[in-house]
Design a protein around this motif. Structure first.
Motif, mmCIF file in Angstrom:
data_model
loop_
_atom_site.group_PDB
_atom_site.id
_atom_site.type_symbol
_atom_site.label_atom_id
_atom_site.label_comp_id
_atom_site.label_asym_id
_atom_site.label_seq_id
_atom_site.Cartn_x
_atom_site.Cartn_y
_atom_site.Cartn_z
ATOM 1 N N LYS A 175 -13.303 -29.887 -72.023
ATOM 2 C CA LYS A 175 -13.515 -28.466 -71.758
ATOM 3 C C LYS A 175 -12.209 -27.690 -71.942
ATOM 4 C CE LYS A 175 -15.691 -25.268 -68.697
ATOM 5 N NZ LYS A 175 -16.659 -25.062 -67.659
ATOM 6 N N LEU A 176 -12.290 -26.582 -72.679
ATOM 7 C CA LEU A 176 -11.109 -25.761 -72.923
ATOM 8 C C LEU A 176 -11.139 -24.511 -72.051
ATOM 9 C CD1 LEU A 176 -10.830 -25.927 -76.812
ATOM 10 C CD2 LEU A 176 -9.601 -27.272 -75.108
ATOM 11 N N PHE A 177 -9.955 -24.104 -71.617
ATOM 12 C CA PHE A 177 -9.776 -22.908 -70.803
ATOM 13 C C PHE A 177 -8.757 -22.014 -71.488
ATOM 14 C CE2 PHE A 177 -10.922 -26.396 -68.044
ATOM 15 C CZ PHE A 177 -11.900 -25.852 -67.241
ATOM 16 N N GLN A 178 -8.837 -20.726 -71.219
ATOM 17 C CA GLN A 178 -7.841 -19.792 -71.743
ATOM 18 C C GLN A 178 -6.881 -19.432 -70.620
ATOM 19 O OE1 GLN A 178 -10.658 -16.773 -73.304
ATOM 20 N NE2 GLN A 178 -9.252 -16.765 -75.039
ATOM 21 N N LEU A 179 -5.602 -19.531 -70.906
ATOM 22 C CA LEU A 179 -4.560 -19.106 -69.978
ATOM 23 C C LEU A 179 -3.889 -17.894 -70.595
ATOM 24 C CD1 LEU A 179 -3.026 -19.795 -67.333
ATOM 25 C CD2 LEU A 179 -1.361 -20.971 -68.784
ATOM 26 N N LYS A 180 -3.970 -16.759 -69.901
ATOM 27 C CA LYS A 180 -3.413 -15.508 -70.423
ATOM 28 C C LYS A 180 -2.299 -15.029 -69.506
ATOM 29 C CE LYS A 180 -7.677 -14.001 -72.549
ATOM 30 N NZ LYS A 180 -8.470 -12.846 -72.923
ATOM 31 N N PHE A 181 -1.177 -14.624 -70.127
ATOM 32 C CA PHE A 181 -0.062 -14.088 -69.350
ATOM 33 C C PHE A 181 0.769 -13.170 -70.219
ATOM 34 C CE2 PHE A 181 1.461 -17.979 -71.268
ATOM 35 C CZ PHE A 181 2.751 -17.684 -71.680
ATOM 36 N N LYS A 182 1.626 -12.394 -69.570
ATOM 37 C CA LYS A 182 2.557 -11.528 -70.279
ATOM 38 C C LYS A 182 3.945 -12.132 -70.187
ATOM 39 C CE LYS A 182 0.260 -7.121 -70.106
ATOM 40 N NZ LYS A 182 -0.044 -6.907 -71.476
ATOM 41 N N VAL A 233 1.526 -26.958 -69.149
ATOM 42 C CA VAL A 233 1.818 -25.929 -68.156
ATOM 43 C C VAL A 233 1.276 -26.398 -66.808
ATOM 44 C CG1 VAL A 233 -0.270 -24.642 -68.720
ATOM 45 C CG2 VAL A 233 1.608 -23.445 -67.660
ATOM 46 N N SER A 234 1.973 -26.052 -65.750
ATOM 47 C CA SER A 234 1.560 -26.397 -64.394
ATOM 48 C C SER A 234 1.337 -25.101 -63.629
ATOM 49 C CB SER A 234 2.652 -27.224 -63.727
ATOM 50 O OG SER A 234 2.306 -27.505 -62.394
ATOM 51 N N VAL A 235 0.191 -25.002 -62.941
ATOM 52 C CA VAL A 235 -0.130 -23.788 -62.197
ATOM 53 C C VAL A 235 -0.619 -24.132 -60.802
ATOM 54 C CG1 VAL A 235 -0.755 -22.529 -64.306
ATOM 55 C CG2 VAL A 235 -2.554 -23.627 -62.978
ATOM 56 N N THR A 236 -0.523 -23.159 -59.900
ATOM 57 C CA THR A 236 -1.157 -23.252 -58.589
ATOM 58 C C THR A 236 -2.111 -22.076 -58.462
ATOM 59 O OG1 THR A 236 0.642 -22.039 -57.520
ATOM 60 C CG2 THR A 236 0.775 -24.432 -57.463
ATOM 61 N N THR A 237 -3.155 -22.275 -57.681
ATOM 62 C CA THR A 237 -4.169 -21.247 -57.492
ATOM 63 C C THR A 237 -4.916 -21.496 -56.196
ATOM 64 O OG1 THR A 237 -6.050 -20.128 -58.525
ATOM 65 C CG2 THR A 237 -5.931 -22.512 -58.781
ATOM 66 N N ARG A 238 -5.716 -20.506 -55.791
ATOM 67 C CA ARG A 238 -6.619 -20.739 -54.666
ATOM 68 C C ARG A 238 -7.589 -21.840 -55.077
ATOM 69 N NH1 ARG A 238 -8.935 -14.857 -54.131
ATOM 70 N NH2 ARG A 238 -10.157 -15.925 -55.675
ATOM 71 N N PRO A 239 -8.143 -22.558 -54.129
ATOM 72 C CA PRO A 239 -9.089 -23.620 -54.489
ATOM 73 C C PRO A 239 -10.218 -23.088 -55.381
ATOM 74 C CG PRO A 239 -8.522 -23.788 -52.183
ATOM 75 C CD PRO A 239 -7.909 -22.496 -52.686
ATOM 76 N N MET A 240 -10.507 -23.819 -56.457
ATOM 77 C CA MET A 240 -11.530 -23.406 -57.416
ATOM 78 C C MET A 240 -12.567 -24.518 -57.553
ATOM 79 S SD MET A 240 -9.283 -21.433 -60.365
ATOM 80 C CE MET A 240 -9.079 -22.878 -61.321
ATOM 81 N N ASN A 273 -3.680 -15.363 -65.772
ATOM 82 C CA ASN A 273 -5.120 -15.464 -65.544
ATOM 83 C C ASN A 273 -5.647 -16.674 -66.274
ATOM 84 O OD1 ASN A 273 -6.101 -13.185 -63.952
ATOM 85 N ND2 ASN A 273 -5.197 -11.953 -65.577
ATOM 86 N N LEU A 274 -6.489 -17.426 -65.600
ATOM 87 C CA LEU A 274 -7.164 -18.566 -66.196
ATOM 88 C C LEU A 274 -8.627 -18.185 -66.349
ATOM 89 C CD1 LEU A 274 -6.970 -21.567 -67.068
ATOM 90 C CD2 LEU A 274 -7.577 -22.159 -64.719
ATOM 91 N N LEU A 275 -9.105 -18.167 -67.591
ATOM 92 C CA LEU A 275 -10.499 -17.839 -67.857
ATOM 93 C C LEU A 275 -11.279 -19.144 -67.907
ATOM 94 C CD1 LEU A 275 -12.651 -15.746 -68.519
ATOM 95 C CD2 LEU A 275 -12.018 -15.976 -70.921
ATOM 96 N N ALA A 276 -12.210 -19.282 -66.966
ATOM 97 C CA ALA A 276 -12.999 -20.509 -66.861
ATOM 98 C C ALA A 276 -14.432 -20.153 -66.525
ATOM 99 C CB ALA A 276 -12.413 -21.408 -65.771
ATOM 100 N N GLU A 285 -15.290 -16.584 -65.816
ATOM 101 C CA GLU A 285 -14.646 -15.929 -64.677
ATOM 102 C C GLU A 285 -13.129 -15.993 -64.816
ATOM 103 O OE1 GLU A 285 -15.921 -17.538 -60.957
ATOM 104 O OE2 GLU A 285 -18.035 -17.511 -61.527
ATOM 105 N N HIS A 286 -12.467 -14.927 -64.371
ATOM 106 C CA HIS A 286 -11.004 -14.884 -64.370
ATOM 107 C C HIS A 286 -10.505 -15.344 -63.009
ATOM 108 C CE1 HIS A 286 -10.243 -12.750 -68.170
ATOM 109 N NE2 HIS A 286 -11.454 -12.267 -67.961
#
Length: 106
Positions: free
Chosen positions: A53-60, A36-43, A16-19, A22-23
């Motif tokens: 600007k800082l974002f939180q990346l959360k994962f298990k 880290v490299s990620v893909t996501t739906r268009p944001m 999850n990317l908190l920006a 919003e998650h």
């Protein structure tokens, strides 16, 4: 010529990317000690990001531990065809010793 500063490991993990409060569900495709490299739906947030600007990346982790990384978006692009997903490259700001130890186990 390779532009990356550190070795990356390919992985397949959801996060999850908190920006902006919003998650956003993202798919981690590769990691390094500092990025880290990620893909996501268009944001829409990608249209106006800046290096500060800082974002939180959360994962298990695979063992079930939670990781919470502070990241800064360094680049993004739409992936073909027709920009169905966004591909985002992020710098990990001050990686923790816990994250570095986890990365070495991948």
């Amino acid at each position: 010529m390779e532009r990356r500063r550190s070795f990356r490991k390919k992985i397949n993990m959801f996060a999850n990317l908190l920006a902006s409060g919003e998650h956003h569900a993202v798919h981690i495709t590769n990691m390094s000690i500092k990025g880290v490299s990620v893909t996501t739906r268009p944001m829409s947030l990608l249209r106006s990001f800046n290096d500060e600007k800082l974002f939180q990346l959360k994962f298990k982790t695979l063992k079930g531990s939670s990781m919470d990384l502070q990241c800064r978006i360094k680049w993004s692009c739409k992936t073909p065809p027709v920009g169905i997903t966004d591909h985002i490259g992020m710098e990990i700001v001050n990686p923790t010793a816990e994250y570095e130890a986890y990365f070495r186990t991948l």
